[in-house]
Design a protein around this motif. Structure first.
Motif, mmCIF file in Angstrom:
data_model
loop_
_atom_site.group_PDB
_atom_site.id
_atom_site.type_symbol
_atom_site.label_atom_id
_atom_site.label_comp_id
_atom_site.label_asym_id
_atom_site.label_seq_id
_atom_site.Cartn_x
_atom_site.Cartn_y
_atom_site.Cartn_z
ATOM 1 N N MET A 1 -28.744 12.473 -42.607
ATOM 2 C CA MET A 1 -27.628 13.112 -41.922
ATOM 3 C C MET A 1 -26.481 12.107 -41.766
ATOM 4 O O MET A 1 -26.703 10.958 -41.397
ATOM 5 C CB MET A 1 -28.057 13.623 -40.543
ATOM 6 C CG MET A 1 -26.953 14.323 -39.767
ATOM 7 S SD MET A 1 -27.505 14.858 -38.138
ATOM 8 C CE MET A 1 -28.710 16.099 -38.621
ATOM 9 N N ASP A 2 -25.261 12.545 -42.070
ATOM 10 C CA ASP A 2 -24.110 11.665 -41.947
ATOM 11 C C ASP A 2 -23.814 11.358 -40.487
ATOM 12 O O ASP A 2 -24.107 12.163 -39.597
ATOM 13 C CB ASP A 2 -22.882 12.318 -42.586
ATOM 14 C CG ASP A 2 -22.991 12.405 -44.101
ATOM 15 O OD1 ASP A 2 -23.704 11.559 -44.674
ATOM 16 O OD2 ASP A 2 -22.377 13.313 -44.697
ATOM 17 N N PRO A 3 -23.212 10.183 -40.213
ATOM 18 C CA PRO A 3 -22.879 9.836 -38.829
ATOM 19 C C PRO A 3 -21.927 10.852 -38.212
ATOM 20 O O PRO A 3 -21.080 11.440 -38.901
ATOM 21 C CB PRO A 3 -22.217 8.466 -38.961
ATOM 22 C CG PRO A 3 -22.659 7.939 -40.276
ATOM 23 C CD PRO A 3 -22.845 9.129 -41.161
ATOM 24 N N SER A 4 -22.035 11.042 -36.920
ATOM 25 C CA SER A 4 -21.163 11.969 -36.216
ATOM 26 C C SER A 4 -19.731 11.436 -36.161
ATOM 27 O O SER A 4 -19.475 10.253 -36.423
ATOM 28 C CB SER A 4 -21.677 12.186 -34.795
ATOM 29 O OG SER A 4 -21.604 10.978 -34.061
ATOM 30 N N SER A 7 -19.493 8.655 -33.712
ATOM 31 C CA SER A 7 -20.042 7.416 -34.232
ATOM 32 C C SER A 7 -19.055 6.721 -35.162
ATOM 33 O O SER A 7 -18.832 5.509 -35.062
ATOM 34 C CB SER A 7 -21.355 7.689 -34.973
ATOM 35 O OG SER A 7 -21.847 6.514 -35.577
ATOM 36 N N ARG A 8 -18.445 7.480 -36.060
ATOM 37 C CA ARG A 8 -17.473 6.890 -36.994
ATOM 38 C C ARG A 8 -16.261 6.352 -36.258
ATOM 39 O O ARG A 8 -15.731 5.285 -36.602
ATOM 40 C CB ARG A 8 -17.059 7.928 -38.035
ATOM 41 C CG ARG A 8 -18.186 8.351 -38.979
ATOM 42 C CD ARG A 8 -17.629 9.038 -40.218
ATOM 43 N NE ARG A 8 -16.868 10.244 -39.885
ATOM 44 C CZ ARG A 8 -17.407 11.453 -39.804
ATOM 45 N NH1 ARG A 8 -18.709 11.635 -40.001
ATOM 46 N NH2 ARG A 8 -16.659 12.507 -39.518
ATOM 47 N N THR A 9 -15.821 7.046 -35.226
ATOM 48 C CA THR A 9 -14.646 6.613 -34.467
ATOM 49 C C THR A 9 -14.916 5.313 -33.727
ATOM 50 O O THR A 9 -14.119 4.364 -33.780
ATOM 51 C CB THR A 9 -14.231 7.699 -33.462
ATOM 52 O OG1 THR A 9 -13.928 8.898 -34.170
ATOM 53 C CG2 THR A 9 -13.010 7.256 -32.663
ATOM 54 N N ILE A 10 -16.055 5.248 -33.042
ATOM 55 C CA ILE A 10 -16.393 4.040 -32.286
ATOM 56 C C ILE A 10 -16.628 2.862 -33.223
ATOM 57 O O ILE A 10 -16.168 1.741 -32.973
ATOM 58 C CB ILE A 10 -17.619 4.298 -31.399
ATOM 59 C CG1 ILE A 10 -17.262 5.289 -30.289
ATOM 60 C CG2 ILE A 10 -18.147 3.000 -30.811
ATOM 61 C CD1 ILE A 10 -18.428 5.718 -29.445
ATOM 62 N N LEU A 296 -23.097 8.836 -27.862
ATOM 63 C CA LEU A 296 -23.389 9.164 -29.258
ATOM 64 C C LEU A 296 -24.602 10.085 -29.362
ATOM 65 O O LEU A 296 -25.656 9.780 -28.803
ATOM 66 C CB LEU A 296 -23.680 7.890 -30.054
ATOM 67 C CG LEU A 296 -22.553 6.889 -30.237
ATOM 68 C CD1 LEU A 296 -23.032 5.728 -31.099
ATOM 69 C CD2 LEU A 296 -21.339 7.547 -30.856
ATOM 70 N N PRO A 297 -24.490 11.182 -30.105
ATOM 71 C CA PRO A 297 -25.662 12.044 -30.295
ATOM 72 C C PRO A 297 -26.796 11.338 -31.013
ATOM 73 O O PRO A 297 -27.967 11.574 -30.724
ATOM 74 C CB PRO A 297 -25.108 13.219 -31.105
ATOM 75 C CG PRO A 297 -23.829 12.729 -31.708
ATOM 76 C CD PRO A 297 -23.286 11.721 -30.753
#
Length: 325
Positions: A1-4, A7-10, A296-297
């Motif tokens: 599963m790709d990062p949320s 997650s990418r923003t942080i 983060l989920p």
């Protein structure tokens, strides 16, 4: 599963704003003390959350001459029953062996307490460079013995830690075996700093997109951790340990962090020795992403997996009558 998206923003923000600073952290005592003061001051703004109670612990161990005092904190779920603990989590915080404290890692310890129902003991172990290795190991071992002396069975104790605390947790497991103490039920390692010589992480530095940790900075800090004794102490070398009779181990590591090769090498060493080791590589995640489990989920899911593992290794064995049925 790709990062949320979160997650990418942080990760992007850390890569731009924090990683360049971390990469240039000087490896000398004054800079470490300055960083420690800043981290300690910032940690006072953190809250454990309304679902847990934090109880300070300061036991001089006067009834055990020669043993180390145990200082730190208990983190207990508010709805936990007021009964003697039949299990506990011994959590060893990260911070390169030079910074951080139980307070800085309350987002992890409080989540573990709530999700597992077990009390969490987070000792305040001595830090380098004032107290080089094996000071932290001595304090961790004293905390483990403290739990045993208070009637918590080894079969109900899980030793856990992140980053340098992950190295300390694994080193403690080896020390428990060497000294003949009863083995804990399991070990949980979040992004463990496995190789203090940083050989594996330094080779991975160029291709890793770790938004936070720098292998070069870690190597500078490691020299302060080992002190004048250097890297010759066999207790430091987790990849060459004889992992006989090791309890089940869960390792979680971020997919983009520079310490990923170290975690994978440790999992291989454990498996080769016959240990039951579960390695989870979380795609796109950074170093100790679990500390952001309120945001983060992926971190929240990782903490649920850790709680599942802890529940499985501390569950009481079925009675003979139940097995026969």
């Amino acid at each position: 599963m790709d990062p949320s998206v979160r997650s990418r923003t942080i990760s992007g923000a850390l890569r731009l704003g924090v990683h360049p600073f971390m990469h240039r952290v000087p490896g000398h005592a004054p800079s470490i003390r300055t960083a420690r003061s800043a981290v300690d001051a910032a940690s006072r703004l953190l809250r454990a959350g309304s679902r847990v109670r934090v109880v300070p612990l300061a036991d001089p161990r006067v009834e055990s001459p020669g043993d180390r005092p145990v200082r730190g904190e208990w983190v207990v779920a508010r709805d936990a029953p007021e009964t003697p603990a039949e299990g506990a989590i011994l959590y060893l915080h990260g911070g390169g062996y030079v910074v951080c404290s139980p307070r800085t890692h309350r987002s992890i310890t409080s989540r573990l307490a709530v999700d597992t129902g077990l009390p969490v003991l987070a000792p305040r172990y001595r830090l380098a460079p004032e107290h080089p290795f094996p000071a932290a190991l001595e304090d961790a071992a004293a905390a483990y013995r403290w739990l045993l002396d208070r009637g918590v069975p080894a079969s109900g104790i899980v030793v856990a830690g992140d980053s340098a605390g992950g190295h300390l947790a694994a080193t403690l497991a080896g020390e428990i075996c060497r000294t003949g103490l009863p083995s804990p039920a399991g070990i949980v390692l979040f992004s463990p700093w496995v190789d203090l010589t940083c050989e594996l992480s330094t080779r991975a530095q160029r291709r890793a997109r770790d938004p936070y940790i720098s292998a070069y900075a870690a190597r500078r800090v490691a020299r302060l951790v080992v002190g004048s004794a250097g890297f010759d102490d066999p207790r430091l070398a987790l990849l060459t340990c004889a992992w006989a009779d090791t309890p089940p181990v869960l390792i979680q590591v971020g997919g983009v962090e520079v310490l990923r090769p170290e975690a994978e090498a440790l999992a291989d060493a454990l498996t080769a020795s016959g240990a039951d080791c579960e390695l989870q590589v979380w795609k796109g995640q950074m170093h100790v992403f679990q500390i952001l489990n309120r945001v983060l989920p992926e971190a929240s899911a990782a903490m649920r997996d850790a709680a599942r593992f802890i529940g499985s290794v501390t569950a009481p064995a079925p009675k003979e009558s139940e097995v026969a049925a």
